[in-house]
Scaffold this motif. Structure first.
Motif, PDB file in Angstrom:
ATOM      1  N   ARG A 177       0.824  -1.204   0.000  1.00  0.00           N
ATOM      2  CA  ARG A 177       0.000   0.000   0.000  1.00  0.00           C
ATOM      3  C   ARG A 177       0.863   1.261   0.000  1.00  0.00           C
ATOM      4  NH1 ARG A 177      -5.357  -0.342   1.184  1.00  0.00           N
ATOM      5  NH2 ARG A 177      -5.305   1.750   0.295  1.00  0.00           N
ATOM      6  N   GLN A 178       2.154   1.086  -0.246  1.00  0.00           N
ATOM      7  CA  GLN A 178       3.067   2.230  -0.278  1.00  0.00           C
ATOM      8  C   GLN A 178       3.056   2.934  -1.634  1.00  0.00           C
ATOM      9  OE1 GLN A 178       6.884   0.581   0.696  1.00  0.00           O
ATOM     10  NE2 GLN A 178       6.402   0.245   2.858  1.00  0.00           N
ATOM     11  N   GLN A 179       2.669   2.214  -2.684  1.00  0.00           N
ATOM     12  CA  GLN A 179       2.833   2.707  -4.058  1.00  0.00           C
ATOM     13  C   GLN A 179       1.527   3.247  -4.640  1.00  0.00           C
ATOM     14  OE1 GLN A 179       3.573  -0.436  -3.095  1.00  0.00           O
ATOM     15  NE2 GLN A 179       5.813  -0.324  -2.923  1.00  0.00           N
ATOM     16  N   SER A 180       1.686   4.173  -5.540  1.00  0.00           N
ATOM     17  CA  SER A 180       0.551   4.724  -6.278  1.00  0.00           C
ATOM     18  C   SER A 180       0.935   4.851  -7.748  1.00  0.00           C
ATOM     19  CB  SER A 180       0.154   6.098  -5.728  1.00  0.00           C
ATOM     20  OG  SER A 180      -0.175   6.027  -4.362  1.00  0.00           O
ATOM     21  N   MET A 181      -0.068   5.065  -8.583  1.00  0.00           N
ATOM     22  CA  MET A 181       0.170   5.341  -9.998  1.00  0.00           C
ATOM     23  C   MET A 181      -0.432   6.688 -10.350  1.00  0.00           C
ATOM     24  SD  MET A 181      -0.115   1.823 -12.162  1.00  0.00           S
ATOM     25  CE  MET A 181       0.757   0.334 -11.665  1.00  0.00           C
ATOM     26  N   ILE A 182       0.284   7.402 -11.193  1.00  0.00           N
ATOM     27  CA  ILE A 182      -0.141   8.749 -11.541  1.00  0.00           C
ATOM     28  C   ILE A 182       0.169   9.023 -13.013  1.00  0.00           C
ATOM     29  CG2 ILE A 182       2.071   9.859 -10.911  1.00  0.00           C
ATOM     30  CD1 ILE A 182       0.286  12.073  -9.579  1.00  0.00           C
ATOM     31  N   LEU A 183      -0.651   9.860 -13.622  1.00  0.00           N
ATOM     32  CA  LEU A 183      -0.481  10.234 -15.028  1.00  0.00           C
ATOM     33  C   LEU A 183       0.486  11.405 -15.132  1.00  0.00           C
ATOM     34  CD1 LEU A 183      -4.242  10.049 -15.998  1.00  0.00           C
ATOM     35  CD2 LEU A 183      -2.464   8.486 -16.790  1.00  0.00           C
ATOM     36  N   VAL A 184       1.502  11.234 -15.983  1.00  0.00           N
ATOM     37  CA  VAL A 184       2.516  12.272 -16.165  1.00  0.00           C
ATOM     38  C   VAL A 184       2.651  12.578 -17.656  1.00  0.00           C
ATOM     39  CG1 VAL A 184       4.923  12.943 -15.815  1.00  0.00           C
ATOM     40  CG2 VAL A 184       3.788  11.448 -14.146  1.00  0.00           C
ATOM     41  N   PRO A 185       2.316  13.799 -18.078  1.00  0.00           N
ATOM     42  CA  PRO A 185       2.528  14.172 -19.479  1.00  0.00           C
ATOM     43  C   PRO A 185       4.019  14.167 -19.807  1.00  0.00           C
ATOM     44  CG  PRO A 185       1.007  15.700 -18.403  1.00  0.00           C
ATOM     45  CD  PRO A 185       1.622  14.862 -17.320  1.00  0.00           C
ATOM     46  N   MET A 186       4.373  13.700 -20.982  1.00  0.00           N
ATOM     47  CA  MET A 186       5.779  13.642 -21.373  1.00  0.00           C
ATOM     48  C   MET A 186       6.412  15.026 -21.468  1.00  0.00           C
ATOM     49  SD  MET A 186       7.195  10.671 -21.621  1.00  0.00           S
ATOM     50  CE  MET A 186       8.635  11.101 -22.579  1.00  0.00           C
ATOM     51  N   ASP A 187       5.595  16.049 -21.728  1.00  0.00           N
ATOM     52  CA  ASP A 187       6.163  17.397 -21.866  1.00  0.00           C
ATOM     53  C   ASP A 187       6.160  18.172 -20.553  1.00  0.00           C
ATOM     54  OD1 ASP A 187       3.474  17.923 -21.573  1.00  0.00           O
ATOM     55  OD2 ASP A 187       3.253  19.035 -23.449  1.00  0.00           O
ATOM     56  N   ALA A 188       5.859  17.493 -19.437  1.00  0.00           N
ATOM     57  CA  ALA A 188       5.883  18.178 -18.149  1.00  0.00           C
ATOM     58  C   ALA A 188       7.316  18.586 -17.805  1.00  0.00           C
ATOM     59  CB  ALA A 188       5.319  17.268 -17.060  1.00  0.00           C
ATOM     60  N   PRO A 189       7.539  19.796 -17.303  1.00  0.00           N
ATOM     61  CA  PRO A 189       8.884  20.224 -16.915  1.00  0.00           C
ATOM     62  C   PRO A 189       9.484  19.254 -15.901  1.00  0.00           C
ATOM     63  CG  PRO A 189       7.396  22.097 -16.937  1.00  0.00           C
ATOM     64  CD  PRO A 189       6.546  20.881 -17.123  1.00  0.00           C
ATOM     65  N   GLY A 190      10.742  18.866 -16.149  1.00  0.00           N
ATOM     66  CA  GLY A 190      11.415  17.934 -15.249  1.00  0.00           C
ATOM     67  C   GLY A 190      11.470  16.516 -15.762  1.00  0.00           C
ATOM     68  N   VAL A 191      10.737  16.214 -16.845  1.00  0.00           N
ATOM     69  CA  VAL A 191      10.797  14.880 -17.463  1.00  0.00           C
ATOM     70  C   VAL A 191      11.878  14.919 -18.539  1.00  0.00           C
ATOM     71  CG1 VAL A 191       9.565  13.119 -18.782  1.00  0.00           C
ATOM     72  CG2 VAL A 191       8.349  14.442 -17.038  1.00  0.00           C
ATOM     73  N   THR A 192      12.902  14.085 -18.380  1.00  0.00           N
ATOM     74  CA  THR A 192      14.024  14.080 -19.317  1.00  0.00           C
ATOM     75  C   THR A 192      14.325  12.661 -19.774  1.00  0.00           C
ATOM     76  OG1 THR A 192      15.024  15.955 -18.152  1.00  0.00           O
ATOM     77  CG2 THR A 192      16.429  14.741 -19.682  1.00  0.00           C
ATOM     78  N   VAL A 193      14.245  12.425 -21.070  1.00  0.00           N
ATOM     79  CA  VAL A 193      14.659  11.135 -21.636  1.00  0.00           C
ATOM     80  C   VAL A 193      16.184  11.167 -21.740  1.00  0.00           C
ATOM     81  CG1 VAL A 193      14.551   9.571 -23.611  1.00  0.00           C
ATOM     82  CG2 VAL A 193      12.497  10.827 -22.883  1.00  0.00           C
ATOM     83  N   LEU A 194      16.849  10.339 -20.942  1.00  0.00           N
ATOM     84  CA  LEU A 194      18.306  10.349 -20.876  1.00  0.00           C
ATOM     85  C   LEU A 194      18.957   9.625 -22.049  1.00  0.00           C
ATOM     86  CD1 LEU A 194      18.760   9.619 -17.068  1.00  0.00           C
ATOM     87  CD2 LEU A 194      18.867  11.838 -18.220  1.00  0.00           C
ATOM     88  N   ARG A 195      18.390   8.480 -22.430  1.00  0.00           N
ATOM     89  CA  ARG A 195      18.986   7.689 -23.512  1.00  0.00           C
ATOM     90  C   ARG A 195      18.006   6.595 -23.928  1.00  0.00           C
ATOM     91  NH1 ARG A 195      22.572   2.862 -20.931  1.00  0.00           N
ATOM     92  NH2 ARG A 195      21.553   2.760 -18.889  1.00  0.00           N
ATOM     93  N   HIS A 196      18.215   6.078 -25.114  1.00  0.00           N
ATOM     94  CA  HIS A 196      17.452   4.903 -25.514  1.00  0.00           C
ATOM     95  C   HIS A 196      18.275   3.663 -25.179  1.00  0.00           C
ATOM     96  CE1 HIS A 196      19.920   4.526 -29.227  1.00  0.00           C
ATOM     97  NE2 HIS A 196      19.490   3.290 -29.233  1.00  0.00           N
ATOM     98  N   LEU A 197      17.586   2.548 -24.967  1.00  0.00           N
ATOM     99  CA  LEU A 197      18.224   1.314 -24.533  1.00  0.00           C
ATOM    100  C   LEU A 197      18.034   0.233 -25.598  1.00  0.00           C
ATOM    101  CD1 LEU A 197      16.844   1.395 -20.880  1.00  0.00           C
ATOM    102  CD2 LEU A 197      19.187   1.921 -21.576  1.00  0.00           C
ATOM    103  N   PRO A 198      19.062  -0.072 -26.376  1.00  0.00           N
ATOM    104  CA  PRO A 198      18.942  -1.132 -27.381  1.00  0.00           C
ATOM    105  C   PRO A 198      18.794  -2.507 -26.722  1.00  0.00           C
ATOM    106  CG  PRO A 198      20.870   0.264 -27.761  1.00  0.00           C
ATOM    107  CD  PRO A 198      20.378   0.563 -26.395  1.00  0.00           C
TER     108      PRO A 198
END
Length: 408
Positions: free
Chosen positions: A198-219
């Motif tokens: 009961r510690q975890q939750s799920m939330i909707l996060v827009p990809m363009d929200a400030p602070g969301v950074t795609v660091l790298r792709h993983l082959p």
């Protein structure tokens, strides 16, 4: 029981098969040509024209969102009814997306249908159903053993009318795709709760929200899986409205179980389709090639592998159909053992059958010419994704042992 399909399902099988034959299989080469051109240009993360065109055709043909059981949104099919269609689509690596039936969008749409508010559904579910956007699911973390999801360290903290999100995720499938506009993020809202689930939750996060950074792709084994791919993503003080929480705080595991059950059926049936196609390629190849004075198909070891492939594929299919039937009739919780069993059986089966097909093709098998190397790479990941073999085997054993512990 028998797994006899209704006339409705038989008709859909026929229509999906015909669509695959006429449009999808011939488009595979075009897809690869488009992707290779994009790679040469320096940016493979662009949607291909061929897949977008096929999506329009599939929608016009009424072969769209078949995975959703709710007739309000999808075709109104049960898990058992959808399973053979997922198998047909899974025969091609571009097949599922063409019908808007590809992961992780399917699981995310199911989550929004079951647990989303009307506002969340209008904002995100509707464009996903229409194929206008794509989505991602952020759960696995590089810093912890995520096979035990209670290890998750990412935080979701309430601050007035907002939640502040911090953490680092990886294997966030689809986050590289420019069409990806929304992701479902799993993190801890109550890290000190005495009930670890009961510690975890799920939330909707827009990809363009400030602070969301795609660091790298993983082959995966060198395959970039573009334009979909897998990514490592950082979340730094990402703020989203409190209304973006799904179902409520502490409900993350509950949502995960509801999301992953049908998803495992879909994955396993796609794997069966992939293995069927590999077996077909193995049969055709060995009938065409001669070694040591006779057809490769006449060699004893080849026939043994072909026979064992047929046995393994059919065993896996019946296991998956049984699990789907149980989910439809007694629910996900009662079908927990059967779901865990298929999640072990299907990827291992597919890896073995595809490996034999690779061997039958010789050097060609490990090239990009026959699609087998890529099929093996993606199949091998599914011995880890959605819970590794070891976790599922442990769950199966515990459920089996409990039968005897109750008697003592």
């Amino acid at each position: 029981m028998t797994f006899m399909y209704s006339d409705k399902v038989k008709d859909l099988q026929k229509r999906v098969t015909a669509f695959m034959d006429e449009y999808v299989y011939p488009a595979e080469k075009v897809f690869e040509e488009e992707m290779n051109a994009a790679r040469r240009a320096g940016n493979p993360w662009v949607p291909t024209k061929i897949v977008e065109e096929l999506k329009l055709k599939a929608r016009e043909a009424g072969l769209w969102n078949l995975f959703l059981p709710e007739s309000k949104y999808g075709a109104g099919l049960t898990n058992l009814e959808y399973a053979p269609l997922a198998e047909i689509m899974g025969r091609s690596h571009i097949g599922s997306e063409v019908f808007n039936c590809s992961a992780p969008d399917t699981g995310n749409m199911e989550t929004l249908v079951r647990y989303g508010t009307e506002e969340q559904q209008q904002q995100w579910l509707v464009p996903l159903l229409e194929g206008k956007i794509r989505s991602a699911f952020a759960m696995t973390e590089p810093a912890v053993a995520s096979s035990d999801a209670t290890n998750i360290e990412a935080r979701i903290e309430r601050d007035g009318d907002e939640y502040v999100i911090n953490g680092q995720k990886w294997w966030t499938s689809g986050a590289n795709d420019p069409r990806c506009k929304i992701l479902i993020f799993m993190g801890k809202t109550a890290p000190d709760h005495p009930n670890r689930h009961r510690q975890q939750s799920m939330i909707l996060v827009p990809m363009d929200a400030p602070g969301v950074t795609v660091l790298r792709h993983l082959p995966v084994f060198g395959f970039d899986d573009a334009p979909h791919g897998h990514a490592e993503v950082r979340f730094e003080n990402v703020r989203v409205p409190a209304s973006n929480i799904l179902l409520g705080e502490g409900r993350g595991f509950e949502i995960a179980q509801g999301r992953l059950g049908p998803g495992r059926i879909h994955h396993c049936m796609r794997l069966i389709g992939r293995a069927e196609r590999a077996l077909e390629k193995m049969c055709r190849r060995t009938l065409e090639r001669t070694a040591f004075g006779r057809k490769v198909a006449d060699q004893g070891v080849t026939r043994e592998r072909i026979a064992n492939s047929r046995i393994l594929i059919d065993q896996a299919r019946f296991l998956v159909l049984n699990a789907a039937h149980m989910m439809d009739t007694v629910g996900n919780k009662a079908a927990a053992k059967e779901i865990a069993m298929i999640k072990v059986a299907a990827p291992n089966m597919a890896c073995q059958v595809i490996d034999w097909a690779i061997q039958a093709h010789g050097g060609g098998g490990v090239s990009e010419d026959f699609g087998l190397a890529q099929a093996y790479a993606s199949s091998r990941t599914l011995r880890i994704a959605d819970g590794p073999d070891e976790v599922h085997r442990n769950a199966i054993a515990k459920l089996e042992l409990s039968r005897y512990m109750e008697r003592n």
